[in-house]
Scaffold this active site. Structure first.
Site, PDB file in Angstrom:
ATOM      1  N   ALA A  24       0.884  -1.157   0.092  1.00 52.09           N
ATOM      2  CA  ALA A  24       0.045  -0.056  -0.187  1.00 52.09           C
ATOM      3  C   ALA A  24       1.161   1.109  -0.057  1.00 52.09           C
ATOM      4  O   ALA A  24       1.574   1.545   0.843  1.00 52.09           O
ATOM      5  CB  ALA A  24      -0.944   0.209   1.211  1.00 52.09           C
ATOM      6  N   MET A  25       0.891   2.049  -1.159  1.00 48.64           N
ATOM      7  CA  MET A  25       1.686   3.051  -1.265  1.00 48.64           C
ATOM      8  C   MET A  25       1.134   4.277  -1.290  1.00 48.64           C
ATOM      9  O   MET A  25       0.208   4.785  -2.164  1.00 48.64           O
ATOM     10  CB  MET A  25       2.662   2.999  -2.640  1.00 48.64           C
ATOM     11  CG  MET A  25       3.392   1.670  -2.705  1.00 48.64           C
ATOM     12  SD  MET A  25       4.546   1.602  -4.161  1.00 48.64           S
ATOM     13  CE  MET A  25       5.527   2.972  -4.116  1.00 48.64           C
ATOM     14  N   SER A  26       1.408   5.303  -0.487  1.00 46.26           N
ATOM     15  CA  SER A  26       0.738   6.615  -0.023  1.00 46.26           C
ATOM     16  C   SER A  26       1.407   7.703  -0.810  1.00 46.26           C
ATOM     17  O   SER A  26       1.023   8.702  -1.066  1.00 46.26           O
ATOM     18  CB  SER A  26       0.754   6.930   1.546  1.00 46.26           C
ATOM     19  OG  SER A  26       1.968   7.289   1.897  1.00 46.26           O
ATOM     20  N   GLY A  28       4.291   8.552   0.246  1.00 40.84           N
ATOM     21  CA  GLY A  28       5.501   9.099   1.232  1.00 40.84           C
ATOM     22  C   GLY A  28       6.607   8.113   1.236  1.00 40.84           C
ATOM     23  O   GLY A  28       6.661   7.149   0.687  1.00 40.84           O
ATOM     24  N   ASP A  30       7.871   6.298   3.882  1.00 40.47           N
ATOM     25  CA  ASP A  30       7.644   5.086   4.736  1.00 40.47           C
ATOM     26  C   ASP A  30       7.296   4.041   3.725  1.00 40.47           C
ATOM     27  O   ASP A  30       7.985   2.908   3.750  1.00 40.47           O
ATOM     28  CB  ASP A  30       6.829   5.028   5.630  1.00 40.47           C
ATOM     29  CG  ASP A  30       7.082   6.337   6.990  1.00 40.47           C
ATOM     30  OD1 ASP A  30       8.270   6.420   7.033  1.00 40.47           O
ATOM     31  OD2 ASP A  30       6.198   6.905   7.220  1.00 40.47           O
ATOM     32  N   SER A  31       6.080   4.132   3.067  1.00 39.78           N
ATOM     33  CA  SER A  31       5.638   3.212   2.110  1.00 39.78           C
ATOM     34  C   SER A  31       6.412   2.761   0.877  1.00 39.78           C
ATOM     35  O   SER A  31       6.634   1.608   0.503  1.00 39.78           O
ATOM     36  CB  SER A  31       4.052   3.252   1.794  1.00 39.78           C
ATOM     37  OG  SER A  31       4.120   4.650   1.024  1.00 39.78           O
ATOM     38  N   LEU A  50      -4.206   4.587  -3.393  1.00 42.78           N
ATOM     39  CA  LEU A  50      -5.785   4.930  -3.416  1.00 42.78           C
ATOM     40  C   LEU A  50      -5.827   6.212  -3.978  1.00 42.78           C
ATOM     41  O   LEU A  50      -5.199   7.171  -3.150  1.00 42.78           O
ATOM     42  CB  LEU A  50      -6.215   4.378  -2.053  1.00 42.78           C
ATOM     43  CG  LEU A  50      -5.928   3.009  -1.711  1.00 42.78           C
ATOM     44  CD1 LEU A  50      -6.834   2.602  -0.361  1.00 42.78           C
ATOM     45  CD2 LEU A  50      -6.546   1.907  -2.720  1.00 42.78           C
ATOM     46  N   CYS A 118     -10.307   4.662   8.363  1.00 44.13           N
ATOM     47  CA  CYS A 118      -9.869   4.551   6.914  1.00 44.13           C
ATOM     48  C   CYS A 118      -8.905   3.296   7.156  1.00 44.13           C
ATOM     49  O   CYS A 118      -9.065   2.391   6.099  1.00 44.13           O
ATOM     50  CB  CYS A 118      -8.541   5.639   6.611  1.00 44.13           C
ATOM     51  SG  CYS A 118      -8.046   5.558   4.901  1.00 44.13           S
ATOM     52  N   GLY A 142       3.736   0.706   5.383  1.00 47.67           N
ATOM     53  CA  GLY A 142       4.397   1.540   5.947  1.00 47.67           C
ATOM     54  C   GLY A 142       4.323   1.872   7.441  1.00 47.67           C
ATOM     55  O   GLY A 142       4.959   2.908   8.045  1.00 47.67           O
ATOM     56  N   CYS A 215      -5.745  13.957   6.058  1.00 46.55           N
ATOM     57  CA  CYS A 215      -5.598  14.049   4.455  1.00 46.55           C
ATOM     58  C   CYS A 215      -6.819  14.883   3.949  1.00 46.55           C
ATOM     59  O   CYS A 215      -6.225  15.623   3.046  1.00 46.55           O
ATOM     60  CB  CYS A 215      -5.350  12.631   4.078  1.00 46.55           C
ATOM     61  SG  CYS A 215      -6.940  11.815   3.777  1.00 46.55           S
TER      62      CYS A 215
END
Length: 378
Positions: A24-26, A28, A30-31, A50, A118, A142, A215
């Site tokens: 799951a990549m935001s 940022g 971390d991910s 997403l 979320c 992340g 967000c």
């Protein structure tokens, strides 16, 4: 010939090349580091980002999680590390499952935590189901939290870096979800280690600042977002002292939270006053001295139990609890009233306990997360 049962770094009995991981990549750091690290180890990585709200407009804020810039950054990381990346439109799901409840909770005088919803209703439900549809063996994120194997299976534990620990926001992770999830950053001792890994992999987001706000709430202005979502929500009313005195007027209950001291809009009083209660029905903001905020008994609902045995059998069990993400945990005793409800008795009274916040349980003298629930009105 005996089967090879050697576990890979994700705890699965397969070679990394034969292990598909949805990350799951935001967008940022971390991910992005999680995806890059797993790709470098030879895993079959699939990045998923997403699209959650407003197609990058209206409520969105520059640099906010899952806004247009972040999708671009996630895509760049995937291209540079050589794994596929997909963007999924979850805007309707996110609005129904997170944003609408956030607005309605505030209108009802609660103080919601949409990041938990979320994780619970979008990332660890719909996205996790998508990962399974992609034939992934597991899904990695992340988040700063640890998954450890115990006698009864996977357990949730606080992150090694207590300053980054996100266990408060992940208490509702179910045992079934925990079996499928992986948190590769949970063992790191500091965010500096994460950024060092990003630099080592040459990621374009290595120096990207962390997002601070919710967000979909630009600049932390909750009231402005709620007024946009629910026009006419900010009806005026009275500010009333707990002893019954009317001290002034306000421009909407949504501008106040339980425990608030500053910005009450009443001056000329010698003693500091705090928001004690929000009476939505009468549109009154009740204020009083700090000692009126103190409470030792907290009703909790929608409990997700991650401890050993059934939750109903925990009567009298001592735990550590956190009632806000920014507060340290304190000792408490559980008094279950059903499989998903309880009265939590604090050993030391706390101030500012607010409906809509989470009450998260931890094992005493341990990093283990035992679950938690949502604070409700008594």
């Amino acid at each position: 010939m005996p089967l090879d049962t050697t576990l890979n770094s994700l705890g699965l009995p397969k070679a990394p090349a034969d292990t598909r991981v949805v990350v799951a990549m935001s967008g940022g750091v971390d991910s992005s580091v999680v995806a890059a690290q797993l790709a470098s180890e030879g895993y079959d990585v699939v990045g998923v980002t997403l699209q959650l709200y407003d197609h990058g407009a209206a409520l969105a804020k520059k640099g906010a999680c899952c806004a247009g810039r972040d999708i671009h950054d996630a895509r760049r990381v995937a291209e540079e590390m050589g794994f596929p990346h997909y963007v999924l439109d979850y805007e309707n799901i996110f609005k129904d499952a997170v944003i609408d409840e956030f607005a309605d909770s505030y209108l009802a005088g609660a103080t919601p935590v949409p990041c938990i919803r979320c994780n619970e209703r979008v990332k660890f439900k719909d996205l996790l189901a998508t990962a399974k549809d992609l034939d992934a063996d597991c899904m990695a994120t992340g988040h700063y939290i640890q998954r450890k194997m115990g006698a009864g299976g996977p357990e949730l534990h606080r992150a090694a870096d207590t300053a980054r620990d996100q266990s408060y926001f992940l208490f509702s992770t179910t045992p079934e979800q925990l079996d499928y999830l992986r948190f590769p950053l949970g063992h790191l001792q500091s965010k500096a280690e994460t950024r060092a890994l990003a630099a080592r992999f040459g990621l374009p987001v290595a120096d990207k600042p962390d997002s601070q706000d919710i967000c979909f709430v630009p600049n932390g202005d909750y009231a402005a977002v709620i007024e946009k979502l629910r026009p006419g929500a900010a009806d005026p009313g009275e500010i009333v002292h707990a002893d019954g005195r009317v001290l002034g007027d306000h421009s909407g209950v949504i501008h106040y939270t339980v425990g608030q001291r500053r910005g009450l809009g009443i001056g000329g009083l010698s003693d500091p006053l705090y928001v004690i209660k929000l009476d939505v029905d009468t549109r009154r903001v009740i204020v009083g001295p700090k000692d009126l905020l103190a409470t030792r008994r907290i009703p909790v609902k929608e409990i997700n139990w991650l401890g050993d045995g059934p939750f109903e059998a925990t009567e009298g069990q001592t735990v550590e609890v956190k009632i806000r993400s920014t507060r340290p945990s304190g000792e408490a005793v559980l008094h279950p009233t059903s499989a998903t409800e309880a009265e939590v008795e604090l050993v030391t009274a706390e101030t500012g306990v607010s409906p809509g916040q989470a009450c998260v349980f931890y094992a005493p003298d341990s990093t283990r997360v035992l679950g938690g629930g949502w604070i409700t009105r008594g």
